[in-house]
Write a protein that holds these residues in place. Structure first.
Motif, PDB file in Angstrom:
ATOM      1  N   PHE A  21      61.519  25.484 100.037  1.00  0.00           N
ATOM      2  CA  PHE A  21      61.955  24.313  99.281  1.00  0.00           C
ATOM      3  C   PHE A  21      62.971  24.698  98.198  1.00  0.00           C
ATOM      4  O   PHE A  21      63.885  23.915  97.903  1.00  0.00           O
ATOM      5  CB  PHE A  21      60.748  23.584  98.708  1.00  0.00           C
ATOM      6  CG  PHE A  21      60.005  22.799  99.749  1.00  0.00           C
ATOM      7  CD1 PHE A  21      60.372  21.505 100.059  1.00  0.00           C
ATOM      8  CD2 PHE A  21      58.963  23.381 100.455  1.00  0.00           C
ATOM      9  CE1 PHE A  21      59.722  20.789 101.046  1.00  0.00           C
ATOM     10  CE2 PHE A  21      58.297  22.675 101.448  1.00  0.00           C
ATOM     11  CZ  PHE A  21      58.682  21.371 101.745  1.00  0.00           C
ATOM     12  N   TRP A  24      66.250  24.928 100.032  1.00  0.00           N
ATOM     13  CA  TRP A  24      66.806  23.636 100.439  1.00  0.00           C
ATOM     14  C   TRP A  24      67.180  22.749  99.254  1.00  0.00           C
ATOM     15  O   TRP A  24      68.202  22.067  99.275  1.00  0.00           O
ATOM     16  CB  TRP A  24      65.794  22.880 101.313  1.00  0.00           C
ATOM     17  CG  TRP A  24      65.524  23.517 102.633  1.00  0.00           C
ATOM     18  CD1 TRP A  24      66.400  24.228 103.405  1.00  0.00           C
ATOM     19  CD2 TRP A  24      64.289  23.512 103.357  1.00  0.00           C
ATOM     20  NE1 TRP A  24      65.791  24.664 104.561  1.00  0.00           N
ATOM     21  CE2 TRP A  24      64.490  24.241 104.550  1.00  0.00           C
ATOM     22  CE3 TRP A  24      63.028  22.961 103.107  1.00  0.00           C
ATOM     23  CZ2 TRP A  24      63.486  24.423 105.501  1.00  0.00           C
ATOM     24  CZ3 TRP A  24      62.022  23.145 104.051  1.00  0.00           C
ATOM     25  CH2 TRP A  24      62.251  23.868 105.233  1.00  0.00           C
ATOM     26  N   ARG A  31      58.383  21.277  96.761  1.00  0.00           N
ATOM     27  CA  ARG A  31      57.268  21.384  97.718  1.00  0.00           C
ATOM     28  C   ARG A  31      56.162  20.394  97.399  1.00  0.00           C
ATOM     29  O   ARG A  31      55.625  19.733  98.289  1.00  0.00           O
ATOM     30  CB  ARG A  31      56.729  22.818  97.720  1.00  0.00           C
ATOM     31  CG  ARG A  31      55.691  23.093  98.794  1.00  0.00           C
ATOM     32  CD  ARG A  31      54.283  23.124  98.234  1.00  0.00           C
ATOM     33  NE  ARG A  31      54.164  24.083  97.158  1.00  0.00           N
ATOM     34  CZ  ARG A  31      53.061  24.219  96.425  1.00  0.00           C
ATOM     35  NH1 ARG A  31      52.012  23.438  96.625  1.00  0.00           N
ATOM     36  NH2 ARG A  31      53.015  25.100  95.423  1.00  0.00           N
ATOM     37  N   TRP A  34      57.292  16.976  98.371  1.00  0.00           N
ATOM     38  CA  TRP A  34      57.201  16.809  99.824  1.00  0.00           C
ATOM     39  C   TRP A  34      55.762  16.523 100.251  1.00  0.00           C
ATOM     40  O   TRP A  34      55.517  15.635 101.076  1.00  0.00           O
ATOM     41  CB  TRP A  34      57.710  18.075 100.527  1.00  0.00           C
ATOM     42  CG  TRP A  34      57.294  18.164 101.957  1.00  0.00           C
ATOM     43  CD1 TRP A  34      57.841  17.491 103.022  1.00  0.00           C
ATOM     44  CD2 TRP A  34      56.204  18.929 102.490  1.00  0.00           C
ATOM     45  NE1 TRP A  34      57.160  17.804 104.184  1.00  0.00           N
ATOM     46  CE2 TRP A  34      56.147  18.685 103.880  1.00  0.00           C
ATOM     47  CE3 TRP A  34      55.280  19.804 101.916  1.00  0.00           C
ATOM     48  CZ2 TRP A  34      55.202  19.291 104.706  1.00  0.00           C
ATOM     49  CZ3 TRP A  34      54.338  20.400 102.734  1.00  0.00           C
ATOM     50  CH2 TRP A  34      54.304  20.139 104.110  1.00  0.00           C
ATOM     51  N   ARG A  59      57.642  16.593 109.352  1.00  0.00           N
ATOM     52  CA  ARG A  59      59.097  16.560 109.535  1.00  0.00           C
ATOM     53  C   ARG A  59      59.688  15.315 108.876  1.00  0.00           C
ATOM     54  O   ARG A  59      60.718  15.381 108.206  1.00  0.00           O
ATOM     55  CB  ARG A  59      59.437  16.581 111.022  1.00  0.00           C
ATOM     56  CG  ARG A  59      59.103  17.875 111.745  1.00  0.00           C
ATOM     57  CD  ARG A  59      59.586  17.807 113.184  1.00  0.00           C
ATOM     58  NE  ARG A  59      59.291  19.004 113.935  1.00  0.00           N
ATOM     59  CZ  ARG A  59      58.229  19.138 114.748  1.00  0.00           C
ATOM     60  NH1 ARG A  59      57.381  18.121 114.895  1.00  0.00           N
ATOM     61  NH2 ARG A  59      58.021  20.270 115.394  1.00  0.00           N
ATOM     62  N   LEU A  62      59.920  15.617 105.164  1.00  0.00           N
ATOM     63  CA  LEU A  62      61.027  16.484 104.758  1.00  0.00           C
ATOM     64  C   LEU A  62      62.352  15.731 104.848  1.00  0.00           C
ATOM     65  O   LEU A  62      63.204  15.843 103.950  1.00  0.00           O
ATOM     66  CB  LEU A  62      61.064  17.738 105.639  1.00  0.00           C
ATOM     67  CG  LEU A  62      62.172  18.743 105.321  1.00  0.00           C
ATOM     68  CD1 LEU A  62      62.049  19.259 103.880  1.00  0.00           C
ATOM     69  CD2 LEU A  62      62.140  19.911 106.316  1.00  0.00           C
ATOM     70  N   ILE A  73      69.152  17.791 105.995  1.00  0.00           N
ATOM     71  CA  ILE A  73      68.065  18.531 106.634  1.00  0.00           C
ATOM     72  C   ILE A  73      68.349  18.614 108.128  1.00  0.00           C
ATOM     73  O   ILE A  73      68.464  17.595 108.815  1.00  0.00           O
ATOM     74  CB  ILE A  73      66.703  17.838 106.389  1.00  0.00           C
ATOM     75  CG1 ILE A  73      66.379  17.806 104.893  1.00  0.00           C
ATOM     76  CG2 ILE A  73      65.603  18.549 107.166  1.00  0.00           C
ATOM     77  CD1 ILE A  73      66.220  19.162 104.243  1.00  0.00           C
ATOM     78  N   ASP A  77      65.682  23.245 110.191  1.00  0.00           N
ATOM     79  CA  ASP A  77      64.912  23.267 108.946  1.00  0.00           C
ATOM     80  C   ASP A  77      63.526  22.664 109.173  1.00  0.00           C
ATOM     81  O   ASP A  77      62.521  23.193 108.680  1.00  0.00           O
ATOM     82  CB  ASP A  77      65.632  22.464 107.863  1.00  0.00           C
ATOM     83  CG  ASP A  77      66.985  23.045 107.494  1.00  0.00           C
ATOM     84  OD1 ASP A  77      67.127  24.285 107.555  1.00  0.00           O
ATOM     85  OD2 ASP A  77      67.887  22.261 107.155  1.00  0.00           O
ATOM     86  N   GLU A  78      63.482  21.562 109.901  1.00  0.00           N
ATOM     87  CA  GLU A  78      62.202  20.910 110.194  1.00  0.00           C
ATOM     88  C   GLU A  78      61.281  21.861 110.941  1.00  0.00           C
ATOM     89  O   GLU A  78      60.087  21.980 110.618  1.00  0.00           O
ATOM     90  CB  GLU A  78      62.426  19.653 111.023  1.00  0.00           C
ATOM     91  CG  GLU A  78      63.254  18.577 110.339  1.00  0.00           C
ATOM     92  CD  GLU A  78      63.583  17.434 111.284  1.00  0.00           C
ATOM     93  OE1 GLU A  78      62.834  17.238 112.264  1.00  0.00           O
ATOM     94  OE2 GLU A  78      64.577  16.735 111.046  1.00  0.00           O
ATOM     95  N   LEU A  81      59.885  24.632 108.742  1.00  0.00           N
ATOM     96  CA  LEU A  81      58.782  24.169 107.907  1.00  0.00           C
ATOM     97  C   LEU A  81      57.484  24.135 108.709  1.00  0.00           C
ATOM     98  O   LEU A  81      56.442  24.601 108.238  1.00  0.00           O
ATOM     99  CB  LEU A  81      59.092  22.780 107.356  1.00  0.00           C
ATOM    100  CG  LEU A  81      57.955  22.107 106.575  1.00  0.00           C
ATOM    101  CD1 LEU A  81      57.566  22.937 105.355  1.00  0.00           C
ATOM    102  CD2 LEU A  81      58.356  20.689 106.169  1.00  0.00           C
TER     103      LEU A  81
END
Length: 220
Positions: A21, A24, A31, A34, A59, A62, A73, A77-78, A81
């Motif tokens: 996080f 990003w 975090r 999220w 996802r 995010l 994103i 990236d998804e 995670l």
């Protein structure tokens, strides 16, 4: 005695996601934002009666956070995670507390909002799966905690009344749901987590050390 444990944040340390996080969003505080968005997403799924896999909701949360903060994103990236969630480390006190309970003959169940296959992988990777007599997921009932169905599912799995179960979690909403379903509750005060002191009967026990918490719960 039957003890039921939440997994994410309760036994596993989601703080390990902070570097992602920070990369990003420029801050690891994203975090927590999220995770709150993720909670809102599954609560909404419960309210509208539509169950979607936990990974899909993670996802989505995010992407929502990215849209909110103007951060692009990518699909990669998804997936990064999701893979990181599957590899979360255990909190420092988790293994010793679970081992202590096993040594004294208590029945241990993991009850998680994660998918069943993911939960097994999470607990395997964290070195905790061997402590559990059962690993259960909300996907078996198509409703996320704190709806009553997951807690009743845990009781049904063992053929006992919900009053015979003790739910251990780091989330107030989880314990409120468990209490409403008839379970006794123990709150583990992980960093950044707190219960409303005016809730009264929830939780039955609370501590910031898991071993002390479960000792108190079973010493009755």
């Amino acid at each position: 005695m039957h003890l039921v444990f939440d997994v994410n944040e309760t036994l596993l340390d989601t703080g390990a996601l902070d570097p992602l996080f920070k990369r990003w969003f420029g801050t690891d505080a994203a975090r927590s934002e999220w995770f709150l968005t993720l909670q809102e997403t599954w609560m909404t799924a419960n309210l509208v009666g539509e169950f979607e896999p936990f990974a899909d909701l993670a996802r989505s949360a995010l992407r929502q956070l990215g849209a909110k903060h103007g951060v692009a994103i990518a699909v990669g990236d998804e997936q990064e995670l999701v893979e990181a969630i599957l590899s979360l480390p255990a909190h420092a006190d988790s293994a010793a507390a679970l081992a202590q309970l096993r040594e004294h003959g208590h029945t241990l169940t993991a009850l998680t909002n994660s998918a069943l296959k993911a939960a097994h992988r999470q607990l395997d990777n964290a070195g905790l799966s061997g402590y559990f007599d059962a690993i259960l997921s909300v996907e078996s009932v198509g409703r996320y905690k704190p709806s009553p169905e997951p807690y009743r599912h845990a009781a049904s799995h063992w053929g006992v009344a919900t009053a015979e179960l003790i739910m251990i979690a780091a989330h107030g909403w989880d314990l409120i749901g468990a209490n409403a379903a008839g379970l006794r509750t123990g709150f583990i005060a992980r960093p950044g987590k707190a219960m409303d002191p005016q809730l009264g009967d929830v939780p039955d026990w609370q501590d910031d050390d898991l071993a002390r918490l479960v000792q108190r719960a079973v010493a009755q």
